[in-house]
Design an enzyme around this catalytic site. Structure first.
Site, short mmCIF file in Angstrom:
data_model
loop_
_atom_site.label_atom_id
_atom_site.label_comp_id
_atom_site.label_asym_id
_atom_site.label_seq_id
_atom_site.Cartn_x
_atom_site.Cartn_y
_atom_site.Cartn_z
N ASP A 108 86.22 47.92 80.74
CA ASP A 108 86.72 48.37 79.75
C ASP A 108 85.63 49.32 78.97
OD1 ASP A 108 85.30 46.22 78.88
OD2 ASP A 108 86.81 45.84 77.32
N GLU A 109 84.43 49.49 79.70
CA GLU A 109 83.48 50.10 78.98
C GLU A 109 82.33 50.71 80.06
OE1 GLU A 109 80.73 48.23 76.10
OE2 GLU A 109 81.28 46.32 77.18
#
Length: 367
Positions: A108-109
């Site tokens: 997610d990043e």
């Protein structure tokens, strides 16, 4: 500005409550509700919480039992990592339309270096805005972004206007930004270190900047130099698109505590198979195997063994893990077992990549 080293245009993109948002996207009945991904109200640790749950103080890595007490209406949802990976790949494909210098930190990043980008766009701020809009259009999910001259400041900035926002820290704003920042907001400074800094009279970036390197080395050891540099805007780690792992592992929390080593062997065999699969996927092997044991009282113990040769085979992983399990008597019943392999055969690969990579020096440009 004090940092006269290469200035880059770095974007840190962070999905907003990613796992929980995916569940709410796929299951409309969960939208607007307090949900936790992973764990349950009896035991286990939650992996993610929706913003509705966070309003009650529920956070990732919190025990399910505590989360339920804090938010009685909390809904527990089992994780679906295959689905999260599927969406993560779609998002990464969007990043790669702008630059090949993409360093994923997790599903997610990621960091993006857009100093020189495929769109020929001189504004990293506009690129971040376009990326966030593209991600929403193609996945229905929101993300936040931080934009600055290095990874450290970009990472901090991405949290500044969450959720669904972004913040740019221009080159001439970096020092004032860091000086005014609460020390707890510095990436890499956890609760224990922050408390130690408070006791030493360090509450803001400016307080940290006033401390000489000798003082920081004395109180924080090897981290002292890092603290000395980052508060001055110096963080020269490049975005690494071929980032190699330092370790690979697998762990499981049990539905019921286990008190006998014999009953743990079956779990260790399964974990060894899972770890072997991950090693094959990453095309790595390692020499140092670590067994992680979390007891029912939440105390943690690790046992490690370093071999003279690299291993990645399931049977060898299981043999070493078994040796570590029987190395000494268990202190209590066990709620979690994990195994990880470090000292990987990736050091030469990483050094070779680092030697080949170079970035241009640009001291003035619009962000």
């Amino acid at each position: 500005m004090e940092n006269q080293l290469p200035i880059r245009k770095i974007i840190h993109v962070d999905m907003d409550a990613f796992y929980a948002s995916v569940e709410q996207l796929d299951f409309p009945e969960l939208r607007g509700k307090a949900i936790a991904v992973g764990g349950n109200e009896v035991r286990g640790v939650i992996s993610a919480a929706s913003y509705q749950a966070r309003a009650f103080g529920v956070r990732s890595a919190m025990s399910g039992a505590l989360a339920k007490r804090m938010c009685p209406e909390l809904i527990f949802v089992p994780p679906r990592f295959d689905r999260y990976r599927e969406i993560s790949m779609k998002i990464r494909a969007i990043f790669l339309e702008y630059t090949d210098l993409v360093e994923p930190l997790s599903l997610d990043e990621a960091y993006l270096d857009v100093t020189e980008n495929k769109k020929g766009n001189p504004s990293a701020t506009l690129i971040a805005s376009q990326i966030r809009e593209r991600v929403f259009q193609q996945t229905g999910l929101r993300c936040s972004a931080g934009i600055s001259i290095n990874k450290f400041v970009a990472k901090i900035a991405s949290d500044y206007n969450k959720p669904n926002g972004q913040k740019t820290v221009d080159p001439d704003q970096v020092i004032p930004f860091l000086e005014a920042l609460d020390i707890r907001k510095f990436y890499g400074i956890g609760k224990v270190t922050a408390q130690k800094m408070y006791q030493l009279g360090i509450f803001t970036g400016l307080d940290l900047k006033k401390k000489p390197i000798e003082f920081l080395n004395k109180h924080f050891g090897k981290s002292g130099l890092m603290y000395y540099n980052v508060v001055r805007g110096i963080h020269n780690s490049p975005v690494k698109p071929d980032r190699v792992p330092k370790s690979v592992g697998a762990e499981r929390t049990f539905s019921e505590n286990i008190s006998s080593e014999v009953f743990m062997l079956e779990r260790l065999k399964h974990l060894s198979g899972e770890l072997a699969q991950r090693l094959r996927k990453n095309k790595v092997a390692g020499k140092t195997l670590t067994l992680k044991i979390k007891y029912s009282d939440f105390s943690l113990q690790t046992r490690s063994k370093t071999l003279d040769f690299y291993i990645s085979d399931k049977s060898l992983l299981f043999d070493v893990a078994t040796q570590l399990l029987y190395q000494e008597k268990l202190h209590n019943s066990v709620r979690l077992l994990g195994i990880s392999l470090a000292n990987l055969n990736t050091e030469t690969i990483e050094k070779s990549t680092e030697t080949k990579r170079s970035l241009s020096v640009q001291l003035k440009f619009k962000f």
